[in-house]
Design a protein around this motif. Structure first.
Motif, PDB file in Angstrom:
ATOM      1  N   MET A   1       0.783  -1.180  -0.009  1.00 47.18           N
ATOM      2  CA  MET A   1       0.007  -0.105   0.042  1.00 47.18           C
ATOM      3  C   MET A   1       0.906   1.311   0.089  1.00 47.18           C
ATOM      4  O   MET A   1       1.911   1.386   0.887  1.00 47.18           O
ATOM      5  CB  MET A   1      -0.842  -0.192   1.273  1.00 47.18           C
ATOM      6  N   THR A   2       0.348   2.328  -0.767  1.00 48.06           N
ATOM      7  CA  THR A   2       1.400   3.385  -0.837  1.00 48.06           C
ATOM      8  C   THR A   2       0.831   4.276   0.429  1.00 48.06           C
ATOM      9  O   THR A   2       0.030   4.175   0.936  1.00 48.06           O
ATOM     10  CB  THR A   2       0.812   4.313  -2.057  1.00 48.06           C
ATOM     11  N   ASN A   3       1.885   5.418   0.507  1.00 44.87           N
ATOM     12  CA  ASN A   3       1.562   6.435   1.684  1.00 44.87           C
ATOM     13  C   ASN A   3       0.629   7.299   1.264  1.00 44.87           C
ATOM     14  O   ASN A   3       1.022   8.293   0.970  1.00 44.87           O
ATOM     15  CB  ASN A   3       2.949   7.039   1.988  1.00 44.87           C
ATOM     16  N   GLN A   4      -0.748   7.176   1.376  1.00 50.13           N
ATOM     17  CA  GLN A   4      -1.541   7.861   0.902  1.00 50.13           C
ATOM     18  C   GLN A   4      -2.224   8.605   2.207  1.00 50.13           C
ATOM     19  O   GLN A   4      -2.747   7.784   3.298  1.00 50.13           O
ATOM     20  CB  GLN A   4      -2.659   7.388  -0.119  1.00 50.13           C
ATOM     21  N   ILE A   5      -2.715   9.863   2.174  1.00 49.27           N
ATOM     22  CA  ILE A   5      -3.431  10.515   3.374  1.00 49.27           C
ATOM     23  C   ILE A   5      -4.974  10.504   2.760  1.00 49.27           C
ATOM     24  O   ILE A   5      -5.393  11.075   1.891  1.00 49.27           O
ATOM     25  CB  ILE A   5      -2.785  11.743   3.460  1.00 49.27           C
ATOM     26  N   ARG A   6      -5.616   9.836   3.635  1.00 44.64           N
ATOM     27  CA  ARG A   6      -7.117   9.816   3.499  1.00 44.64           C
ATOM     28  C   ARG A   6      -7.664  10.337   4.765  1.00 44.64           C
ATOM     29  O   ARG A   6      -7.365   9.971   5.866  1.00 44.64           O
ATOM     30  CB  ARG A   6      -7.419   8.388   3.181  1.00 44.64           C
ATOM     31  N   ASN A   7      -9.044  10.866   4.672  1.00 43.47           N
ATOM     32  CA  ASN A   7      -9.749  11.279   5.815  1.00 43.47           C
ATOM     33  C   ASN A   7     -10.252   9.830   6.485  1.00 43.47           C
ATOM     34  O   ASN A   7     -10.490   8.946   5.962  1.00 43.47           O
ATOM     35  CB  ASN A   7     -10.970  11.980   5.447  1.00 43.47           C
ATOM     36  N   PRO A   8     -10.369   9.963   7.879  1.00 48.40           N
ATOM     37  CA  PRO A   8     -11.099   8.687   8.398  1.00 48.40           C
ATOM     38  C   PRO A   8     -12.340   8.456   7.853  1.00 48.40           C
ATOM     39  O   PRO A   8     -13.060   9.345   7.198  1.00 48.40           O
ATOM     40  CB  PRO A   8     -11.121   9.010   9.961  1.00 48.40           C
ATOM     41  N   LYS A   9     -13.103   7.464   8.233  1.00 47.62           N
ATOM     42  CA  LYS A   9     -14.492   6.976   7.472  1.00 47.62           C
ATOM     43  C   LYS A   9     -15.238   8.276   7.934  1.00 47.62           C
ATOM     44  O   LYS A   9     -15.422   8.344   9.059  1.00 47.62           O
ATOM     45  CB  LYS A   9     -14.718   5.820   7.706  1.00 47.62           C
ATOM     46  N   PRO A  23      -6.480  13.558  -3.701  1.00 50.71           N
ATOM     47  CA  PRO A  23      -7.128  12.495  -4.674  1.00 50.71           C
ATOM     48  C   PRO A  23      -5.939  11.454  -4.646  1.00 50.71           C
ATOM     49  O   PRO A  23      -4.834  11.476  -4.353  1.00 50.71           O
ATOM     50  CB  PRO A  23      -6.634  13.163  -6.028  1.00 50.71           C
ATOM     51  N   VAL A  24      -6.533  10.135  -4.572  1.00 51.50           N
ATOM     52  CA  VAL A  24      -5.630   9.028  -4.699  1.00 51.50           C
ATOM     53  C   VAL A  24      -5.140   8.848  -5.895  1.00 51.50           C
ATOM     54  O   VAL A  24      -5.663   8.594  -6.948  1.00 51.50           O
ATOM     55  CB  VAL A  24      -6.364   7.816  -4.242  1.00 51.50           C
ATOM     56  N   PHE A  25      -3.997   8.969  -6.116  1.00 49.01           N
ATOM     57  CA  PHE A  25      -3.094   8.643  -7.423  1.00 49.01           C
ATOM     58  C   PHE A  25      -2.900   7.286  -7.907  1.00 49.01           C
ATOM     59  O   PHE A  25      -2.608   6.983  -8.846  1.00 49.01           O
ATOM     60  CB  PHE A  25      -1.754   9.472  -7.666  1.00 49.01           C
ATOM     61  N   ASP A  26      -3.049   6.143  -7.095  1.00 49.97           N
ATOM     62  CA  ASP A  26      -2.884   4.878  -7.258  1.00 49.97           C
ATOM     63  C   ASP A  26      -4.271   4.372  -7.771  1.00 49.97           C
ATOM     64  O   ASP A  26      -5.160   4.385  -6.906  1.00 49.97           O
ATOM     65  CB  ASP A  26      -2.705   4.257  -6.017  1.00 49.97           C
ATOM     66  N   LEU A  27      -4.508   4.416  -9.069  1.00 51.33           N
ATOM     67  CA  LEU A  27      -5.928   4.075  -9.813  1.00 51.33           C
ATOM     68  C   LEU A  27      -6.487   3.121  -9.308  1.00 51.33           C
ATOM     69  O   LEU A  27      -7.440   2.718  -9.124  1.00 51.33           O
ATOM     70  CB  LEU A  27      -5.874   4.471 -11.101  1.00 51.33           C
TER      71      LEU A  27
END
Length: 136
Positions: A1-9, A23-27
Motif C-alpha cells: 500500500m502506498t503512503n496516501q493520506i485519507r480522511n477517516p471514514k 486525490p488518490v493517485f493509485d488508480l
C-alpha cells in the motif's frame, strides 16, 4: 500500500462512505475504494421491483471499473491495454447513469450518491484521457 493520506471514514445516516482528503493517485486503489463505497451505499437499500435491477446493474458496472483496470495493468499488448482502458471508461460512464437512475428511484439517497457520481465522472475523464493518449 502506498503512503496516501485519507480522511477517516465519514459516517452518514445509514451508509458509511470513505471520503478521500486528497486525490488518490493509485488508480487501482482508487477504483477499489470507489466500488466499496458504492457497495456500502446500496447495502442499506430495501430491494423492490425497481431498485433491485438498478442496484444489480450499478454494482456490476462500478466493480467492473477496477477489475478492468487491474486487467489493463497486466495487458499482453498495447492493443489489449487500450481495449481494457476503453472498458474502464465505458463502465465509469455507465456507473454515472445507474447512480442517476437509483437516485431517481430512491430520492432519500440522492445526497449520498452525489459524491459517488462525481467520482465516477472523474474516473471517466481520467480513463478518457488515458485512451486518447494511448490511441496514437
Amino acid at each position: 500500500m502506498t503512503n496516501q493520506i485519507r480522511n477517516p471514514k465519514v459516517k452518514t445516516a445509514a451508509v458509511e462512505v470513505e471520503a478521500v482528503a486528497e486525490p488518490v493517485f493509485d488508480l487501482e486503489e482508487r477504483t477499489a475504494l470507489f466500488g466499496e463505497n458504492i457497495i456500502r451505499l446500496v447495502k442499506g437499500l430495501k430491494t423492490n421491483a425497481v431498485t433491485g435491477p438498478l442496484v444489480s446493474q450499478l454494482v456490476r458496472a462500478c466493480t467492473s471499473i477496477g477489475a478492468n483496470y487491474c486487467e489493463a495493468n497486466d495487458a499482453e499488448s498495447k492493443k489489449d491495454f487500450r481495449h481494457k482502458m476503453g472498458l474502464c471508461r465505458k463502465e465509469s460512464h455507465e456507473t454515472k447513469y445507474w447512480l442517476r437512475m437509483l437516485a431517481a428511484a430512491e430520492p432519500a439517497i440522492a445526497e449520498k450518491a452525489r459524491p459517488l457520481w462525481k467520482e465516477a465522472k472523474e474516473l471517466n475523464l481520467i480513463f478518457g484521457a488515458i485512451c486518447r493518449r494511448t490511441s496514437s
